[in-house]
Design a protein around this motif. Structure first.
Motif, PDB file in Angstrom:
ATOM      1  N   THR A   1      -7.136  -9.871 -14.480  1.00  0.00           N
ATOM      2  CA  THR A   1      -6.168 -10.473 -14.685  1.00  0.00           C
ATOM      3  C   THR A   1      -5.362 -11.251 -14.012  1.00  0.00           C
TER       4      THR A   1
ATOM      5  N   HIS B   1      -6.552  -9.142  -9.584  1.00  0.00           N
ATOM      6  CA  HIS B   1      -5.790  -9.262 -10.079  1.00  0.00           C
ATOM      7  C   HIS B   1      -4.452 -10.874 -10.053  1.00  0.00           C
TER       8      HIS B   1
ATOM      9  N   GLN C   1      -1.038 -12.154  -9.762  1.00  0.00           N
ATOM     10  CA  GLN C   1       0.117 -11.932 -10.730  1.00  0.00           C
ATOM     11  C   GLN C   1       0.691 -13.729 -11.353  1.00  0.00           C
TER      12      GLN C   1
ATOM     13  N   VAL D   1      -5.816  -7.991  -5.324  1.00  0.00           N
ATOM     14  CA  VAL D   1      -4.164  -8.902  -5.832  1.00  0.00           C
ATOM     15  C   VAL D   1      -3.317  -9.801  -5.080  1.00  0.00           C
TER      16      VAL D   1
END
Length: 92
Positions: free
Chosen positions: A41, A58, A60, A75
């Motif tokens: 993502t 992931h 951000q 992340v």
């Protein structure tokens, strides 16, 4: 090359790169000379150049990666920029 089940947001630019299956890429993302594996993502406004991103990562919003490697399952916090490094877990 875009893998099966992957989605891209508005105003994305992907050049000379491979994107795996079931990835979600946000809006205004730039990907150049990179490999993005499955189930990744990527948040809005990210820039990825010359990098390898492993599965289940992931990113951000507004992350900048240049000549960088991200190991599976990480992340990456919003607004961070990395150059010429890697995020990977040490094997036990």
């Amino acid at each position: 090359m875009l893998g099966e089940g992957s989605q891209m947001g508005d105003k994305c630019s992907v050049k000379r790169s491979v994107i795996g299956r079931h990835c979600r890429i946000g809006s205004n993302v730039k990907v150049v000379n990179s490999v993005i594996m499955n189930h990744v993502t990527i948040g809005d406004g990210c820039s990825i150049q010359g990098s390898v991103i492993c599965s289940n990562v992931h990113l951000q919003e507004r992350v900048g990666l240049k000549d960088f490697q991200v190991g599976a399952g990480f992340v990456v916090t919003a607004g961070c920029e990395y150059k010429g490094e890697s995020l990977a877990r040490k094997e036990k």
